[in-house]
Design a protein around this motif. Structure first.
Motif, mmCIF file in Angstrom:
data_model
loop_
_atom_site.group_PDB
_atom_site.id
_atom_site.type_symbol
_atom_site.label_atom_id
_atom_site.label_comp_id
_atom_site.label_asym_id
_atom_site.label_seq_id
_atom_site.Cartn_x
_atom_site.Cartn_y
_atom_site.Cartn_z
ATOM 1 N N ARG A 371 0.827 -1.214 0.000
ATOM 2 C CA ARG A 371 0.000 0.000 0.000
ATOM 3 C C ARG A 371 0.860 1.263 0.000
ATOM 4 N N GLY A 372 1.974 1.217 0.714
ATOM 5 C CA GLY A 372 2.839 2.379 0.786
ATOM 6 C C GLY A 372 3.762 2.529 -0.402
ATOM 7 N N ASN A 373 3.798 1.528 -1.260
ATOM 8 C CA ASN A 373 4.709 1.536 -2.406
ATOM 9 C C ASN A 373 4.018 1.938 -3.710
ATOM 10 N N GLY A 374 2.705 1.930 -3.720
ATOM 11 C CA GLY A 374 1.969 2.298 -4.934
ATOM 12 C C GLY A 374 1.561 1.083 -5.748
ATOM 13 N N PHE A 375 0.643 1.294 -6.678
ATOM 14 C CA PHE A 375 0.192 0.211 -7.551
ATOM 15 C C PHE A 375 1.306 -0.198 -8.504
ATOM 16 N N ALA A 376 1.414 -1.500 -8.748
ATOM 17 C CA ALA A 376 2.325 -1.986 -9.785
ATOM 18 C C ALA A 376 1.747 -1.635 -11.152
#
Length: 648
Positions: A371-376
């Protein structure tokens, strides 16, 4: 005639944006006199004009990106918009450059426009091996100022064409980005965010680049414009802003050299699968029975029921191996994990995959972005987007997503950080594919309260609380790590009651629930002979978490919720019931959620029933005004419901 046309055009431009601001780099007295932005009274600053232009230089073949901005400072919190920081990246043989930095602060003093220019001495550089940080602060910036800044960045790193952020922390009146991309560079272009373009034009420029040997390339020219862009304002119940901030990003797919060579940069998923299969940190670590030979005890390998065996293997990994909080997909070694007993999420879940497949339980790895890394990225493979690994197994035609990094999560429960809508399931036989990640069961909090009134001005009773699903994880962990601290925190949180004889009646790390009970004493509010009692001695929401005027990104709870509160109040014969709150039944559109508040009086007993239900894990931005009103009602009920009794 030309003057009349110009005046009409300026007036049209003026009123199309605002009665105070004009979207260009010129500074007007009316703009300096303006004190607010009508479309967002909370804005600390307003970006009046934001312009970018990126192209490949015909002489140097470097990527040149020109930037211009004009910003109005509206509040003291916006003064730091005059501070700028630009990162210039370094490679093995080249590094990015910045040229022609200009900045000016405009203020209105005694009715006159006064300029203060940025000096060369005010520009600072900080160097390290990977990049140069260029910093400068515009002079004399204060509330009411308008600042302008411009510069040009030059880069040979064509794999990442200059991205453009239309949206940021402040509202933007006008944002324009122009690009000129030579035809021998083929990019995947990704538009992020939900804000539509006001204008989008494309054209072709013939022979925009030429070499000394007669070779040339045509350029695709694009113009992107957005107007009246709201600020991105972070609020609870969302993932990272990178998922929703409106912007354009570029990923180089193919480079066609003037000498005829073709470099395929971005691979297809078929190519990526092949790469992952032979990757020593991924494919070489999976489904290797030799790696986990003799790891499992006979008590587990002898289990015949596949689901019971899978759960036992999962628990075995939780009990014997510790996650070191690392998520890197590099230097992965299941062998070292077995030896050291501590490892990364990739190592722990790859060990679990090996153990399950060694016992004939078909299991697949699923690459995730947290969630903290963003959508692939979905439109093409970007393996660096993935920073997490979970597993999917199917037993008796039922699918389970599993992760063995936290002992307080049960088989089939993913950590909250992994609830980011989808992942890429890697199947080396038939090929990888996208897999939706959805939590179907509701998570709940339930409180059952029984109290008895007394003529000695005290109400006594008992509370039974039960937490399930994602609501059970934190209580389980807090209680397990320090029962005394857990109880003290509860006493400090529930300041309006006295807690005694606290007891946890249902707690196992392997179960998806946590239950407790405790005795309570309440001292209600007395005014004369009347007693005023708020039945909500435990509140689910102290305040409305939704405070924005508008929200342009989804409300993401991660999972579906139920909050239940039941109270039974036995009233002493020495009291008379004067007033009870009114009943309420309110729903969100499309049955997406509901709140029920019901009170009944039976003889000298009052029964309170309160239930809040969220039927969706994620709500579209269109739901925001309804959710905001919904939560207003929930908080109002909890804080201001009053039962009035009178002492006879």
């Amino acid at each position: 005639m030309k003057h009349h046309i110009l005046i009409i055009a300026l007036i049209s431009s003026f009123f199309s944006f605002s009665q105070s601001y004009v979207a260009d780099m010129l500074i007007r007295k009316s703009e300096l006199q303006a004190t607010t932005y009508s479309k967002d009274s909370t804005a600390n600053a307003l970006v009046i004009y934001d312009y970018g232009n990126s192209f490949v230089n015909k002489k140097t073949f470097w990527l040149n990106s020109q930037f211009k901005q004009k910003i109005k400072i509206l509040k003291p919190e916006g003064i730091d918009r005059g501070e700028f920081e630009i990162i210039l990246y370094k490679g093995k043989s080249t590094e990015e450059k910045i040229e022609d930095i200009k900045g000016t602060t405009y203020n209105l003093e005694n009715g006159k426009i006064v300029k203060t220019h940025l000096t060369e001495k005010a520009v600072f550089r900080e160097e390290n091996e990977k990049f140069t940080r260029v910093k400068f602060v515009l002079p004399n910036v204060k509330v009411g100022s308008i600042i302008t800044v411009s510069y040009e960045k030059q880069s040979r790193f064509m794999a990442k064409y200059q991205p453009w952020y239309f949206q940021g922390q402040d509202p933007v009146l006008y944002s324009e980005y122009n690009t000129s991309i030579p035809g021998n560079y083929i990019y995947h272009i990704k538009l992020v965010g939900s804000i539509p373009f006001t204008d989008h034009k494309t054209s072709l420029e013939k022979h925009c680049l030429e070499t000394g040997r007669g070779a040339s390339a045509d350029c695709g020219v694009s113009k992107y414009v957005m107007e009246n862009i709201p600020a991105y304002k972070p609020e609870d119940y969302t993932t990272t802003s990178l998922n929703y901030t409106s912007r354009i990003e570029y990923e180089l797919s193919v480079f066609n050299g003037f000498d005829g060579r073709i470099d395929k940069i971005t691979k297809t998923w078929k190519d990526a699968d092949k790469e992952l299969k032979v990757d020593p940190d991924f494919g070489k670590q999976l489904s290797k029975n030799s790696l986990v030979k003799d790891v499992l005890p006979m008590s587990i390998t002898s289990i015949t029921d596949q689901l019971k065996k899978a759960k036992a293997i999962y628990q075995f990994v939780l009990d014997n191996y510790i996650w070191n909080r690392k998520t890197e997909r590099y230097d992965v070694s299941v062998k070292n994990l077995i030896k050291e007993k501590v490892g990364s999420v990739f190592e722990i879940n790859m060990l679990l995959e090996n153990l399950l497949t060694s016992q004939g339980i078909e299991t697949f790895p699923v690459l995730m972005s947290t969630r903290g890394n963003g959508f692939a990225t979905k439109i093409y493979p970007v393996l660096t987007d993935f920073n997490y690994l979970i597993l999917k197994t199917t037993i008796d035609q039922k699918n389970y997503f599993i992760d063995a990094t936290n002992k307080y999560h049960t088989f089939g429960e993913l950590p909250f950080r992994a609830l980011n809508q989808y992942g890429r399931l890697i199947d080396f036989e038939i090929g990888s594919y996208w897999e939706d990640i959805e939590v179907k069961p509701y998570s709940s909090q339930t409180h059952r309260v029984e109290i008895n009134s007394s003529l000695d001005n005290e109400f006594t009773g008992r509370v039974q609380s039960r937490y399930t699903g994602y609501h059970s994880h934190q209580p389980k962990q807090d209680y397990d790590e320090n029962p005394t601290s857990y109880l003290n925190d509860k006493i400090n949180d529930l300041t309006e009651i006295t807690i005694e004889d606290h007891e946890v009646i249902d707690f196992k790390t392997s179960k998806s629930n946590f239950s407790e009970t405790y005795n309570i004493t309440i001292e209600p509010e007395f005014i004369g002979d009347k007693i005023y009692l708020n039945p909500f001695i435990i509140k689910f929401f102290e305040e409305n978490p939704f405070k924005l005027q508008e929200r342009s990104y989804p409300i993401d709870f991660g999972y579906k919720d139920i909050y239940s509160y039941n109270m039974q109040i036995k009233i002493d014969e020495g009291f008379k019931i004067l007033e009870i709150p009114e009943k309420i039944n309110y729903s969100l559109p499309n049955s997406a959620g509901s709140v029920i508040f019901n009170l009944e009086q039976k003889d000298n007993t009052i029964i309170v029933y309160f239930k809040v239900k969220f039927n969706l894990p994620i709500y579209a931005p269109d739901y925001y005004p309804y959710l905001k009103l919904f939560m207003d009602k929930v908080v109002e009920l909890q804080n201001n419901s009053v039962i009035v009794l009178e002492k006879q």
